[in-house]
Scaffold this motif. Structure first.
Motif, PDB file in Angstrom:
ATOM      1  N   LEU A  17      47.582 -23.254  39.310  1.00  0.00           N
ATOM      2  CA  LEU A  17      48.685 -22.835  38.424  1.00  0.00           C
ATOM      3  C   LEU A  17      48.212 -21.886  37.191  1.00  0.00           C
ATOM      4  O   LEU A  17      48.791 -21.098  36.566  1.00  0.00           O
ATOM      5  N   VAL A  44      58.102 -23.340  37.154  1.00  0.00           N
ATOM      6  CA  VAL A  44      57.745 -24.517  36.829  1.00  0.00           C
ATOM      7  C   VAL A  44      58.255 -25.234  35.889  1.00  0.00           C
ATOM      8  O   VAL A  44      58.802 -24.493  34.831  1.00  0.00           O
ATOM      9  N   THR A  48      55.345 -29.105  32.600  1.00  0.00           N
ATOM     10  CA  THR A  48      54.000 -28.769  33.296  1.00  0.00           C
ATOM     11  C   THR A  48      53.468 -27.435  32.839  1.00  0.00           C
ATOM     12  O   THR A  48      52.151 -27.367  32.633  1.00  0.00           O
TER      13      THR A  48
END
Length: 107
Positions: A17, A44, A48
């Protein structure tokens, strides 16, 4: 650039990510992106995203600027160029290997 800085940068990018976030910010260029735009684009949760932005910032790979009530995140191109420079220093056994911007070692 110190070896420890390179290791920190590479470690930050070694997470899928975070690598995606960095690449999206590279594409965004000098304009950068807000956390809201990044959340929407990457799909997302904000918490996060916040965690991963902090990790990239701690590694010096991104910067943030406050514009009014908004935060704008941008890729730190100079830092990334220093990391790449560190990784490619002394390539090709010290022979010149850059030909039109393409790395091709001459042997």
């Amino acid at each position: 650039m110190e070896e420890s800085e390179v290791i920190r940068a590479l470690a930050a990018l070694a997470q899928p990510l975070r690598l995606q976030i960095f690449r999206v910010l590279v594409v965004a260029g000098r304009t950068g992106m807000t956390p809201g735009a990044l959340t929407e684009y990457l799909g997302v949760p904000g918490t996060t995203l916040s965690f991963h932005l902090k990790e990239l910032a701690n590694a010096g790979l991104i910067g943030q600027e406050r514009l009014g009530r908004h935060l704008i995140y941008r890729a730190a191109f100079e830092q990334m160029n220093q990391v790449l420079g560190y990784l490619t220093a002394n390539c090709c056994r010290g022979d010149e290997c850059l030909d039109n911007g393409v790395v091709s070692c001459k042997r």
